[in-house]
Motif scaffolding. Sequence first.
Motif, short mmCIF file in Angstrom:
data_model
loop_
_atom_site.label_atom_id
_atom_site.label_comp_id
_atom_site.label_asym_id
_atom_site.label_seq_id
_atom_site.Cartn_x
_atom_site.Cartn_y
_atom_site.Cartn_z
N HIS A 20 0.79 -1.23 0.00
CA HIS A 20 0.00 0.00 0.00
C HIS A 20 0.83 1.28 0.00
CE1 HIS A 20 -3.94 -1.92 0.44
NE2 HIS A 20 -3.33 -2.80 1.24
N LEU A 21 2.11 1.21 0.35
CA LEU A 21 2.96 2.39 0.36
C LEU A 21 3.86 2.39 -0.87
CD1 LEU A 21 4.13 2.50 4.10
CD2 LEU A 21 2.43 3.99 3.02
N PRO A 22 4.36 3.57 -1.28
CA PRO A 22 5.41 3.60 -2.32
C PRO A 22 6.61 2.79 -1.86
CG PRO A 22 4.52 5.80 -1.96
CD PRO A 22 3.94 4.93 -0.88
N LEU A 23 7.28 2.12 -2.81
CA LEU A 23 8.38 1.21 -2.45
C LEU A 23 9.46 1.90 -1.64
CD1 LEU A 23 9.50 -1.65 -2.71
CD2 LEU A 23 10.60 -0.94 -4.85
N ALA A 24 9.86 3.11 -2.07
CA ALA A 24 10.91 3.82 -1.35
C ALA A 24 10.48 4.16 0.07
CB ALA A 24 11.29 5.09 -2.11
N GLU A 25 9.21 4.57 0.24
CA GLU A 25 8.73 4.96 1.57
C GLU A 25 8.68 3.76 2.51
OE1 GLU A 25 4.76 6.89 3.71
OE2 GLU A 25 5.10 7.20 1.57
N SER A 26 8.16 2.64 2.04
CA SER A 26 8.10 1.45 2.90
C SER A 26 9.50 0.95 3.23
CB SER A 26 7.30 0.33 2.20
OG SER A 26 7.92 -0.06 1.00
N THR A 27 10.43 1.11 2.29
CA THR A 27 11.81 0.70 2.54
C THR A 27 12.45 1.57 3.61
OG1 THR A 27 12.06 -0.07 0.25
CG2 THR A 27 14.08 0.35 1.48
N VAL A 28 12.24 2.89 3.50
CA VAL A 28 12.82 3.82 4.47
C VAL A 28 12.27 3.56 5.87
CG1 VAL A 28 12.88 6.24 5.18
CG2 VAL A 28 13.36 5.63 2.82
N ILE A 29 10.95 3.40 5.98
CA ILE A 29 10.36 3.15 7.30
C ILE A 29 10.89 1.84 7.88
CG2 ILE A 29 8.21 2.72 8.55
CD1 ILE A 29 6.82 4.53 6.56
N GLY A 30 11.15 0.88 6.99
CA GLY A 30 11.68 -0.40 7.45
C GLY A 30 13.04 -0.28 8.11
N PHE A 31 13.74 0.84 7.86
CA PHE A 31 15.06 1.03 8.47
C PHE A 31 14.97 1.24 9.98
CE2 PHE A 31 16.66 2.65 4.18
CZ PHE A 31 17.09 1.39 3.83
N ALA A 32 13.77 1.45 10.50
CA ALA A 32 13.63 1.53 11.96
C ALA A 32 14.11 0.24 12.61
CB ALA A 32 12.17 1.82 12.33
N ARG A 33 14.11 -0.84 11.83
CA ARG A 33 14.60 -2.13 12.35
C ARG A 33 16.03 -2.00 12.86
NH1 ARG A 33 17.68 -6.10 9.82
NH2 ARG A 33 17.40 -8.22 10.63
N THR A 34 16.84 -1.17 12.19
CA THR A 34 18.23 -1.00 12.61
C THR A 34 18.33 -0.52 14.04
OG1 THR A 34 18.96 -0.53 10.35
CG2 THR A 34 20.37 0.24 12.13
N PHE A 35 17.50 0.45 14.39
CA PHE A 35 17.57 1.02 15.74
C PHE A 35 16.96 0.07 16.76
CE2 PHE A 35 17.33 4.32 12.54
CZ PHE A 35 18.55 4.94 12.76
N PHE A 36 15.90 -0.62 16.38
CA PHE A 36 15.33 -1.62 17.28
C PHE A 36 16.34 -2.74 17.55
CE2 PHE A 36 11.10 -0.11 15.62
CZ PHE A 36 10.65 0.39 16.83
N ILE A 37 17.01 -3.21 16.50
CA ILE A 37 17.92 -4.35 16.67
C ILE A 37 19.15 -3.95 17.46
CG2 ILE A 37 19.43 -4.17 14.62
CD1 ILE A 37 18.89 -7.17 14.17
N THR A 38 19.60 -2.69 17.31
CA THR A 38 20.73 -2.22 18.09
C THR A 38 20.39 -2.18 19.58
OG1 THR A 38 21.54 -0.89 16.24
CG2 THR A 38 22.36 -0.32 18.43
N ILE A 39 19.19 -1.66 19.88
CA ILE A 39 18.73 -1.60 21.27
C ILE A 39 18.53 -3.00 21.84
CG2 ILE A 39 16.83 -0.88 22.77
CD1 ILE A 39 16.39 1.48 20.82
N PHE A 40 17.87 -3.86 21.06
CA PHE A 40 17.61 -5.22 21.53
C PHE A 40 18.90 -6.02 21.70
CE2 PHE A 40 13.23 -4.93 19.30
CZ PHE A 40 12.72 -4.27 20.41
N ALA A 41 19.90 -5.74 20.86
CA ALA A 41 21.18 -6.44 20.97
C ALA A 41 21.86 -6.13 22.30
CB ALA A 41 22.10 -6.07 19.81
N VAL A 42 21.75 -4.89 22.73
CA VAL A 42 22.32 -4.50 24.02
C VAL A 42 21.54 -5.14 25.16
CG1 VAL A 42 22.77 -2.55 25.55
CG2 VAL A 42 23.21 -2.33 23.09
N ILE A 43 20.20 -5.14 25.06
CA ILE A 43 19.35 -5.64 26.15
C ILE A 43 19.43 -7.16 26.28
CG2 ILE A 43 16.98 -5.85 26.99
CD1 ILE A 43 16.39 -3.14 25.65
N PHE A 44 19.28 -7.85 25.14
CA PHE A 44 19.13 -9.31 25.19
C PHE A 44 20.44 -10.07 24.95
CE2 PHE A 44 14.84 -7.81 23.85
CZ PHE A 44 14.15 -8.25 24.97
#
Length: 324
Positions: free
Chosen positions: A116-140
């Motif tokens: 439903h989103l433009p490909l570039a927009e959905s790709t960019v929003i998906g980059f939030a995974r980087t920050f989640f995974i960095t935080i989770f890597a420290v925690i877990f």
Amino acid sequence: MPVPSATPEGSSSPAAYKTRFSEKWQSLSNNTRGICWALLATFLMAVMSTIIKLLGDHLHVTQILMLRQFFMLAISAPVVIKGFPGSLKTQAPLLHLGRILLAAAAMYLGFTAVIHLPLAESTVIGFARTFFITIFAVIFLKEVIGVHRISATLLGFIGVMVIVQPGTGAEMSIYSAMAIFASACAALVGIILRKVTQLDRPITILTFQATFVGLIMAPFGIYNWAPISVNDAILLLCLAGVSWGAQMCNIQALRFGEASAIAPFDYIRLVYAAIISIVIFGVWPLWTTYLGGAIIVAASLYTLHRETVLGKKVATGTAPSKTH
């Protein structure tokens, strides 16, 4: 008279090239090898998103997911059967359960956003995974993140912001929110993978996910079933193959590299998405996309260079402790 060999033994044969490549590969640090696998995985993921977007014009997301998972299982079947029952033996059943549930949520939310989103927009929003995974890597995972990795991740995020240009007044849609939640779920899947890859074989990990995510989606996919054209069938088969390859590469990346070390390389997917948008959809990115993409590539290449240098220092015993 016998004809002498044209070249010295193994000098230019495929076996010689394979041997030299293997030696070079083994000389790299684990994080560098993980980064190489991650680069290939992100390319295949970009191709996967493109196929999903094309299929989403005709089929419901749950039908796409159900068929994708079962086709991936069919691809894995020969290896599973050959190694049975060891190929399905796991030492972490509870981790697999959590991973399957999170993966199902991430796929449903993420695929819906891609459609439903433009490909570039959905790709960019998906980059939030980087920050989640960095935080989770420290925690877990209790990983220590040094200034170099933090700097590379932040530099990559600046590149994303150049492309997104926040503050333009655009409101977040439900699909944007779904993309963000998908990123969080995908990050947790990545963290679990980091643990599971130390215990189980890649084929076992992939087979469990392909089977049980497919079963979770089956009732919804059957309910939303739509006729499949020949073109859609071909795209579904391509989707299964590309998805299988992407997951295997991702598993290998997390097997070799620390989660927070390979996270910045997810940004490269935006470059792939921009190229695909031009070739497939005829959409040319704005100049800010090129600028942001250059920043993202620079951040990723810096991390790759840093990990390569660190690997050489570790090999010689001169690496500083936990400063990368």
